[in-house]
Design an enzyme around this catalytic site. Structure first.
Site, PDB file in Angstrom:
ATOM      1  CE  LYS A  73      -3.994   2.016   2.478  1.00  0.00           C
ATOM      2  NZ  LYS A  73      -4.836   1.955   3.698  1.00  0.00           N
ATOM      3  CB  SER A 111      -8.002   4.181   2.562  1.00  0.00           C
ATOM      4  OG  SER A 111      -7.179   3.455   3.478  1.00  0.00           O
ATOM      5  CB  SER A 157      -8.351   1.369   5.451  1.00  0.00           C
ATOM      6  OG  SER A 157      -9.046   2.577   5.355  1.00  0.00           O
TER       7      SER A 157
HETATM    8  N1  GLN Z   1     -13.060   4.756   5.918  1.00  0.00           N
HETATM    9  C1  GLN Z   1     -12.489   5.195   7.156  1.00  0.00           C
HETATM   10  C2  GLN Z   1     -12.126   6.638   7.046  1.00  0.00           C
HETATM   11  O1  GLN Z   1     -12.392   7.216   6.055  1.00  0.00           O
HETATM   12  C3  GLN Z   1     -11.332   4.328   7.510  1.00  0.00           C
HETATM   13  C4  GLN Z   1     -10.035   4.779   6.987  1.00  0.00           C
HETATM   14  C5  GLN Z   1      -8.890   3.896   7.353  1.00  0.00           C
HETATM   15  O2  GLN Z   1      -9.049   2.850   7.992  1.00  0.00           O
HETATM   16  N2  GLN Z   1      -7.707   4.340   6.964  1.00  0.00           N
HETATM   17  O3  GLN Z   1     -11.585   7.209   7.926  1.00  0.00           O
END
Ligand code: GLN
Length: 508
Positions: A81, A156, A180
């Protein structure tokens, strides 16, 4: 032959590499070829490092040929990532503000992957600074869900989930601040674990919210996820929150897949209303499979979980606004000079750079966080959110007194269409309703495929949560469920995913 190499599990590849039936160069090349064929349609990668991956593969092959004993996953390629620094390779975090930045050092996770001999195929797409649930907030365009190219692969870490589901890599890394790793796994029919907070080093991860961020493994099977977990995890003196204790025995648990006598808690607040019918149906069936495997079901209540999302969206923006202050046009990446000003001040350059370099979602959260932390409001917002956080931890402690693990659907719905929630931040935030409590409490969580929703034929994930430092329980339950479901389906879930080569040839 090539198809076999890209559909094989990491465990199978590792065994065949160790037996010297195949070479790492062959395996790595097969995945690079797959990327050349399908990534135009899927867009999992922000950067592919064919040369670097092949050079690492050659080095592993040489050492093996010389008779050296190698780590288990040596020679199995991986996608990383783009939130993790990679020395000499771009790290953008999905943001324009880091465009062109080449980190001078490896994150601990990446250093461990390299030491274990995993060739790094490239860097995967993500929502900008890991803010989002769809990858649509990436400054470089969204990734697509291999099950349906008009749908989101989650976020994400949608680059990492789609890279696995499109067979461009057998393994990938992720980070999970609010879901994410788990939500992208759920909507693509793959597996992902958020380890216990502090279980995997954060050194060299571009920080989103430091008290919530946790890196973890992503793969197509529970055992592969465990094998990667073991490589990534373990104490790191470079991270002050890293846990100095042995890594939980995740591989052993995944191999044994034993849930006999285990108490599985169903969280009342994380089922039923708000969950798509097919998601709920697959969840109920999965629980029945676990009971058939010898587990006991108990119902638990975590009343404070209903405040988790609200608390998260105060704590996360607060920490993010502070973490993102370092993008000041002086130290990293982009620098934009204000138009029509020959002699701008440093502050004017910072403002112009942040205006041009950050996307809307990032700006929204910086503003929210700055407001929540401002004097006069700090106690009312950030302070209250921290109190809720404590209540959520207390709920977990009470639930784990009567259950060994907790289960719920990972995400409330299957993958939605690109564009559907982009203009509605609240709708986007609600995707993480079931995953966020684990981050607030620091406990480990996993998502495993539980089938396809009957109404749309798209993957559904089951979430497993365990007490801190009991990550092995996730793998015992995940592997037991995977074995039962695959026996029922007659094949891994992804075997029924569409053939992307055709989609790419059509120019989809
Ligand atoms: N979707 C969540 C957010 O927007 C989780 C993001 C994450 O785990 N990096 O914050």
């Amino acid at each position: 032959m090539t198809t076999e190499l890209i559909t094989a599990t990491a465990a199978e590849l590792a065994a065949r590499l160790a037996a010297r039936e195949i070479s790492s160069v062959e395996v790595t090349q097969a995945h690079l070829d797959r990327t050349a064929a399908v990534d135009g349609a899927v867009h999992s990668y922000l950067h592919v490092d064919a040369e670097g991956a092949l050079a690492s593969a050659r080095a592993v092959d040489r050492r093996r040929a010389a008779g050296e004993s190698m780590p288990t996953l040596a020679g199995v390629p991986i996608a990383v990532k783009d939130v993790m620094t990679t020395a000499g390779l771009p790290t953008t975090c999905g943001s324009r503000i880091l465009q062109g930045w080449i980190p001078p050092y490896d994150s601990t996770v990446v250093a461990r992957l390299k030491a274990a001999g995993l060739p790094i195929l490239g860097k995967t797409n993500m929502d900008e600074f890991a803010m989002g649930s769809s990858t649509e907030h990436s400054a470089y365009g969204p990734s697509r869900n291999p099950w349906d190219l008009d749908r989101i692969p989650g976020g994400s870490g949608g680059g990492s989930s789609s890279v696995l589901a499109s067979f461009q890599a057998p393994l990938a890394t992720g980070t999970d601040t609010g879901g994410s790793i788990r939500q992208p796994a759920a909507v693509t029919g793959t597996v992902g674990t958020k380890p216990t907070y502090g279980g995997v080093s954060r050194y060299g991860l571009v920080a989103l919210a430091s008290s919530l961020d946790q890196a973890g493994p992503c793969a197509r099977t529970v055992l592969d996820t465990a094998l990667l977990h073991e490589v990534m995890a373990g104490h790191d003196p470079m991270d002050s929150t890293s846990i100095d204790a042995p890594v939980p025995a995740v591989v052993e648990a995944a191999r044994r897949a034993d849930v006999a006598g285990m108490r599985i808690g169903i969280v009342r607040e994380l089922t039923g209303e708000g969950f798509q019918a097919g998601v709920q149906q697959r969840f109920d069936e999965a629980v029945r499979h676990l009971v058939d495997a010898g587990a006991q079901v108990v119902e638990v209540s975590c009343p404070s979980f209903v405040y988790a999302l609200a608390a998260y969206y105060l704590i996360l923006p607060s920490e993010a606004s502070s973490n993102l202050a370092k993008f000041d046009a002086m130290r990293y990446g982009l620098r934009v000079l204000p138009a029509g000003d020959d002699d701008p001040s440093a502050e004017q350059v910072m403002a112009a750079t942040r205006e041009a370099g950050f996307g809307d979602e990032v700006k929204r959260r910086i503003i929210l966080g700055t407001y929540a932390l401002s004097s006069g409001y700090y106690d009312a917002y950030y302070g209250s959110a921290q109190k809720v956080r404590r209540l959520i931890s207390d709920d977990f402690a009470a639930a784990f007194a009567s259950a060994d693990v907790l289960v719920s659907p990972t995400a409330p719905t299957t993958a939605f269409k690109l564009g559907d929630k982009l203009d509605d931040p609240m709708a986007m935030y609600l995707n993480d309703i079931a995953t966020i409590p684990a981050n607030l409490a620091g406990v480990p969580g996993m998502s495993v495929p539980s089938g396809l929703a009957p109404e749309d034929g798209l993957p559904v994930g089951l979430q497993i949560l365990a007490p801190a430092m009991q990550d092995q329980r996730l793998y015992a339950v995940g592997a037991a469920l995977e074995a039962r479901l695959q026996a029922a389906w007659g094949a891994p879930l992804l075997a029924s995913a569409p053939d992307l080569t055709a989609a790419t040839a059509k120019g989809a």
